[in-house]
Design an enzyme around this catalytic site. Structure first.
Site, PDB file in Angstrom:
ATOM      1  CG  ASP A  38      -3.275   3.703   2.485  1.00 48.56           C
ATOM      2  OD1 ASP A  38      -2.625   2.565   2.029  1.00 48.56           O
ATOM      3  OD2 ASP A  38      -4.304   3.659   3.203  1.00 48.56           O
TER       4      ASP A  38
ATOM      5  CG  HIS B  97      -0.226   0.129   2.312  1.00 50.86           C
ATOM      6  ND1 HIS B  97       0.017   1.373   3.108  1.00 50.86           N
ATOM      7  CD2 HIS B  97       0.177  -0.964   3.490  1.00 50.86           C
ATOM      8  CE1 HIS B  97       0.494   1.161   4.320  1.00 50.86           C
ATOM      9  NE2 HIS B  97       0.705  -0.018   4.446  1.00 50.86           N
TER      10      HIS B  97
ATOM     11  CG  HIS C  24       1.482   3.871  12.157  1.00 48.04           C
ATOM     12  ND1 HIS C  24       0.175   3.430  12.417  1.00 48.04           N
ATOM     13  CD2 HIS C  24       1.657   3.198  10.971  1.00 48.04           C
ATOM     14  CE1 HIS C  24      -0.324   2.665  11.404  1.00 48.04           C
ATOM     15  NE2 HIS C  24       0.752   2.509  10.558  1.00 48.04           N
TER      16      HIS C  24
ATOM     17  CD  GLU D  42       1.798  -3.697   5.830  1.00 49.91           C
ATOM     18  OE1 GLU D  42       2.559  -3.039   6.679  1.00 49.91           O
ATOM     19  OE2 GLU D  42       0.765  -3.209   5.449  1.00 49.91           O
TER      20      GLU D  42
ATOM     21  CG  ASP E 294       3.169   0.894   7.569  1.00 51.70           C
ATOM     22  OD1 ASP E 294       3.016   0.268   6.837  1.00 51.70           O
ATOM     23  OD2 ASP E 294       2.280   1.009   8.719  1.00 51.70           O
TER      24      ASP E 294
ATOM     25  CD  GLU F 254      -2.553  -1.704   5.871  1.00 53.58           C
ATOM     26  OE1 GLU F 254      -2.255  -2.610   6.467  1.00 53.58           O
ATOM     27  OE2 GLU F 254      -2.258  -0.733   6.049  1.00 53.58           O
TER      28      GLU F 254
END
Length: 381
Positions: A71, A69, A354, A165, A102, A136
């Site tokens: 996003d 992903h 994150h 991932e 990520d 995602e």
């Protein structure tokens, strides 16, 4: 000339693709892949941008899939960052920016590996598919699920799929994911009768019922784990009455629990247990209990075998690290892919994902590309 995965990562980080915004990331990848001979199709659905790229013939005997992903989660307090979150700034061999770990680096690494592979040693009877989503980090309803729905309708298929991932814990190569726990959220609303705290007999307090219910759920031992999974867990994540007064018994109380469960359970079996517990407490206390349950993913396992062995061998050959086959962590889009074909996950160390100042060492991106390239060579050998 070899495709530079670190430069591609930086270019992707500069695309402000906060979910569900495309931010230019998929357009950038489409341009790269189309130029290398991949047939690219946008599979947008529900306002979400998705990209499927295939090199080789549809229906090839052997087809290797990558999934990832572009996003990213919101940056949070931008003032807390030491670098602009979408500037892709490099410091001492480390690339900073939202999505650096990520997982724009993972997407860049497998895209670069695939481009170089088909240009240098194209598999004559094989196909390579890249399924890349922009949904995602969000609801994940119109992302990889949409890509797989489109593939089924169009007769596209992957023999196996690797999700890029971040899976490594402490050192690149130490962990390959062969499954994931399931995840369930349950919201309980206990309804009683509001009244004056000095006259509790005239009210029906929902709080003792909620306290009893949450204690029963949190104290329950769901299982002792299975061969490939740790024990299932239930966490009480919030209890709230919204009551600012000290002399009022509230009319209602709400609480939410999250269950991470192994392959001893299903979302359905756990839902039945939660409803049974709620009904027992409601009867004991004479209150009403409403329950809303959402299952974001079922537990699944790709049993250790030829595919996980192929990935593990490539990881060890490139890093010198023997990876552990694990099912730990949260959910990922592998939960959708597992219904299509065997799926494993492998990627970078995910410690900074994150977080403020998310970052990735540039050498790790090059190593990841080398691992993915070896996997492709070994698969099509």
């Amino acid at each position: 000339m070899a495709t530079d995965p670190a430069r591609l990562t930086a270019d992707l980080v500069r695309c402000p693709s906060v979910t569900p915004e495309e931010g230019g990331a998929l357009a950038l990848l489409e341009s790269l892949l189309s130029g290398a001979g991949f047939r690219c199709v946008r599979v947008d659905r529900g306002g979400v941008a998705n990209l499927l790229a295939r090199w080789g013939e549809k229906g090839a005997v052997r087809s290797f899939g990558f999934n990832g992903h572009t996003d990213v989660v919101p940056v949070g307090d931008e003032d807390a960052w030491s670098v602009p979150p979408f500037a892709a700034e490099e410091r001492d061999g480390v690339l900073y920016g939202r999505g650096a770990t990520d997982m724009k680096s993972g997407v860049a690494a497998f895209a670069a590996a695939a481009v170089d592979f088909v240009q240098e040693t194209p598999p004559g009877d094989g196909a390579i598919l890249l399924a890349i989503t922009g949904d995602e980090e969000g609801p994940a309803v119109d992302g990889t699920a949409a890509l797989l729905d489109w593939m089924a309708a169009e007769g596209e298929a992957m023999s196996v799929c690797l999700v890029g991932e971040p899976t490594s814990r402490e050192r690149l190569g130490d962990t390959v994911k062969i499954g994931r726990r399931g995840s369930l959220n349950a919201v309980f609303t206990v309804t009683g009768v509001q009244g004056h705290a000095a006259y509790p007999h005239r009210a029906k307090n929902p709080l003792p019922a909620m306290a009893r219910l949450m204690d029963r759920l949190a104290s329950a031992e769901l299982d002792n784990g299975t061969e490939h999974f740790d024990p299932s867990t239930l966490a009480v994540v919030t209890i709230d009455t919204g009551n600012p007064a000290t002399n009022v018994i509230p009319a209602a109380c709400r609480a939410t629990v999250n269950v991470r469960f192994n392959d001893r359970h299903t979302g359905e079996s756990l839902s039945a247990w939660l409803r049974s517990e709620a009904a027992a407490v409601a009867e004991t206390f004479g209150v009403g209990i409403d329950l809303r349950i959402s299952v974001s993913g079922e537990a699944f396992l790709t049993p250790p075998g030829p595919f996980s062995d192929l990935v593990a061998r490539a990881v060890e050959a490139e890093t010198g690290v023997t990876p552990e086959l694990s099912t730990s962590g949260g959910t990922s889009d592998a939960r959708f892919v597992k219904d299509h074909c065997p799926v494993v996950e492998f990627g970078l160390v995910g410690k900074s994902m994150h977080q403020v100042d998310e970052h990735v060492p540039l050498p790790h991106i090059h190593s990841l590309k080398a691992i993915y390239a070896r996997i492709l060579r070994d698969f099509f050998a």
